[in-house]
Design an enzyme around this catalytic site. Structure first.
Site, mmCIF file in Angstrom:
data_model
loop_
_atom_site.group_PDB
_atom_site.id
_atom_site.type_symbol
_atom_site.label_atom_id
_atom_site.label_comp_id
_atom_site.label_asym_id
_atom_site.label_seq_id
_atom_site.Cartn_x
_atom_site.Cartn_y
_atom_site.Cartn_z
ATOM 1 N N ILE A 513 2.035 29.570 -18.819
ATOM 2 C CA ILE A 513 3.002 30.247 -17.961
ATOM 3 C C ILE A 513 4.394 29.758 -18.340
ATOM 4 C CG2 ILE A 513 3.737 30.637 -15.579
ATOM 5 C CD1 ILE A 513 1.008 31.932 -16.552
ATOM 6 N N GLN A 522 5.547 38.588 -10.799
ATOM 7 C CA GLN A 522 4.876 39.695 -11.486
ATOM 8 C C GLN A 522 3.454 39.894 -10.970
ATOM 9 O OE1 GLN A 522 4.479 41.351 -15.726
ATOM 10 N NE2 GLN A 522 5.347 39.326 -15.938
ATOM 11 N N GLY A 588 1.455 41.206 -17.112
ATOM 12 C CA GLY A 588 1.798 42.460 -16.433
ATOM 13 C C GLY A 588 0.621 43.304 -15.988
ATOM 14 N N GLU A 589 -0.364 43.488 -16.838
ATOM 15 C CA GLU A 589 -1.453 44.409 -16.497
ATOM 16 C C GLU A 589 -2.535 43.727 -15.652
ATOM 17 O OE1 GLU A 589 -0.361 47.242 -17.994
ATOM 18 O OE2 GLU A 589 0.966 46.199 -19.380
HETATM 19 MO MO1 MOS Z 1 2.913 49.021 -19.053
HETATM 20 S S1 MOS Z 1 1.681 50.593 -18.483
HETATM 21 O O1 MOS Z 1 2.442 48.673 -20.598
HETATM 22 O O2 MOS Z 1 4.482 49.594 -18.888
#
Ligand code: MOS
Length: 622
Positions: A513, A522, A588-589
């Site tokens: 991190i 996030q 993010g995902e």
């Molecule tokens: Mo993300 S769907 O890779 O902006």
């Protein structure tokens, strides 16, 4: 020349069109095999092995189309300089990508198209490509010979900038009484437009997330008279994990095995498709960390059996996964005699805190205080940056910054040798760099600060531009993924079916991190997106007219603060240096993937009602 005049002028435009038959009815069209496109198949072991399994389930799961709808609207300002030079300010996750698309579209040299986009007020994937309003603004600017600003309206945000596609899935899954998976069959169909094929890896998660000898999957696209969908946070796995992680939960009750235990039993040590080891995989650690934090021991083993304050209590969990890796990026470093370091790359920052992470890494690699470092971004005139997406920005640009800092240190050593008498005739290998100071390794009393080296060389600054390079050959020997496990505690009102989330814990193996605060933020934001997917978000289409009936924030419900419970984030925080020298894998995902099934599983635990079509609105529970 004013918004009011422009809106009024637009209202005077008369459109003439020819009415044609349209088809937007997913259920109806899906039944016709001839309408399905792009077959994608995968198989290992026996086909449909689940049908012969000791304990099995076979169920169908659907998600509606969901829109990204970030708070900030899509908007473009286009300005021509003569006939062949264009500057565009745009909401885009990839300045370089927008530059390329516009250069192609208008037959311009790429270097004559400048795209500026520093900070983006949310995008979630809607800014990963250009949409028709961008060239429309450019055409208009050419026509009126003035700069033109175009802001997409909230209603148009539903129809012009993509969405997560409506998808149907069917899963058959089986295990022995010991919980060992014996077969997974996963089929999916998702919608696309008539004019573009958009597909995503919906069924892939079933191929590799768990160890299972017999797996077959298929994926089809169904073109309808709709606008084109696109990647939306966690594209592919967000949809796929809703089905797979719900199905595993269903199986756990049939087996009478704790759902976490069932996943541990089927933990994959080698990637089941490629047979490669993972670069790092701390998924089991996520189970342990999250289970503790949510208080998993309080979970009712019999659904609907526990109440608190008159509300049914449910606990649920589900896993998330996304690809990790190192994309290509360039960065420039400008080290100045005044002691500051400026880092640059043409990436945009849509909210994850890319600038913060880059400054943090610059400070680490250059061993300088963060307040001496700045990061400049969001302009195609800067060194080539990647499109911000796919959870890959930190490892891609971070690697470029790592290479830049290594080069700067080397340059400082060479400059010391060439310009500072005490270092004359030494080799760079005989010197070391520590916290801004170059010294002779064998005799550290001979040393000089980097600012003094620049002064001795009479240079106000030195700059280097470097590329991250592709992942090493060593990296080809590994499978690479980030993993998350989400845990939910919720209440369901026994009469009205109203769901009140009580707590969400997201545990993640996202590598090292880099920036604790922005990483946590996030994860929380992704989980809130998952709440929307699970409980509120759905576009409704009137098939008579092919129009959305809820293209506004009054009728399309995104979760607000009051819908978000106390949220905890726990990171395993172990570096993956095979992927990149940053140690980061990406957040993010996986922040969103797995949240919706964790909520659906908790709803079942509370009520004994299994909702397989999202969103889980109260009417489905009563
Ligand atoms: Mo993300 S769907 O890779 O902006």
């Amino acid at each position: 020349d004013t918004m009011e005049r422009a809106v009024h002028a637009a209202s005077l435009v008369k459109a003439e069109y020819v009415k044609e038959e349209s088809d937007t009815d997913f259920e109806n069209a899906k039944a016709d095999e001839k309408k399905l496109k792009k077959p994608g198949e995968y198989k290992r072991g026996d086909t449909d092995a689940y049908k012969k399994g000791e304990v099995s389930i076979e169920e169908e799961y659907t998600i509606p189309s969901e829109t990204h709808n970030p708070m900030e609207l899509h908007a473009t300002i286009a300005a021509w300089d003569g006939d062949d030079k264009l500057t565009v300010y745009d909401k885009s996750q990839g300045p370089k990508g927008t530059q390329r698309e516009l250069a192609q579209c208008f037959g311009l040299d790429e270097k004559n198209v400048r795209v500026v986009v520093e900070y983006v007020g949310g995008a979630f994937g809607s800014g990963l490509r250009s949409w028709p309003h961008v060239p429309a603004a450019v055409i208009a600017a050419k026509k009126v010979k003035r700069p033109v600003k175009l802001i997409v309206t909230r209603e148009q945000m539903f129809t012009t900038v993509g969405y997560r596609p409506h998808a149907w899935q069917k899963i058959g899954i089986s295990a022995g009484k010991d919980g060992k998976l014996t077969g997974i069959t996963h089929h999916a169909v998702s919608i696309t437009s008539r004019y573009e094929d958009f597909g995503e890896g919906i069924v892939n998660v079933s191929q590799f997330l768990y160890d299972c000898p017999n797996v077959n999957t298929s994926y089809r696209l169904l073109p309808l008279d709709v606008n084109t969908p696109t990647w939306m946070r966690g594209p592919g796995p967000a949809t796929g994990c809703f089905a797979l992680e719900s199905a595993l939960d269903e199986l756990s009750y049939k087996l009478n095995i704790d759902p976490i235990e069932l996943r541990v039993i089927n933990h994959a040590v080698l990637h089941p498709v490629s047979k490669l080891p993972w670069s790092t995989k701390f998924l089991k650690e996520c189970y342990v960390l999250g289970k503790e934090k949510i208080g998993w021991q309080n979970r009712p083993t019999v659904p609907g059996s526990v109440t608190e304050d008159g509300m049914l209590v449910g606990y649920g969990m589900a896993g998330g996964v996304f690809g990790a890796g190192r994309g290509q990026a360039s960065a420039k470093g400008i080290l100045k005699a005044d002691g500051t370091l400026t880092l640059q790359s043409a990436v945009s920052d849509m909210g994850p805190g890319t600038s913060t992470a880059m400054v943090t890494m610059g400070a680490q690699f250059m061993e300088l205080p963060a307040n001496k470092i700045s990061f400049e971004l969001g302009d195609t005139d800067l060194p080539n940056g990647p499109t911000q997406g796919g959870s890959g920005t930190t490892s891609a640009i971070g690697t470029a910054i790592n290479v830049v800092c290594t080069a700067l240190k080397q340059t400082l050593k060479e400059m010391a040798i060439a310009n500072v008498p005490a270092f004359a005739n030494l080799k760079p290998e005989a010197l070391k760099y520590e916290q801004g100071i170059i010294s002779v390794t064998e005799n550290v009393s001979i040393n000089i600060s980097y600012t003094d080296i620049l002064k001795a060389a009479n240079k106000p600054e030195i700059e280097v531009v470097k590329d991250s390079g592709r992942a090493t050959a060593e990296a080809q020997k590994y499978a690479m993924n980030s993993f998350s496990v989400h845990f939910v505690k919720l209440h369901v009102h026994p009469v009205t079916g109203v769901i009140k989330l009580k707590q969400i814990v997201s545990a993640a193996d996202a590598g090292k991190i880099i920036s604790e605060n922005t990483a946590r933020s996030q994860m929380v934001g992704g989980a809130v997106g998952g709440i929307g997917m699970a409980l509120t978000e759905e576009v409704n289409i009137d098939n008579r007219y092919g129009r959305y009936t809820n293209a506004n924030f009054g009728d399309y419900h995104v979760p607000v603060n009051a819908d978000a419970p106390p949220m905890d984030v726990v990171f395993v925080n172990k570096a993956d240096i095979i992927i990149s020298p940053t140690g980061a894998k990406g957040i993010g995902e996986i922040a969103l993937v797995g949240v919706a099934p964790a909520i659906a599983n908790a709803v079942y635990n509370a009520t004994g009602k299994r909702i397989r079509n999202l969103p889980i609105t109260p009417d489905k529970l009563i």
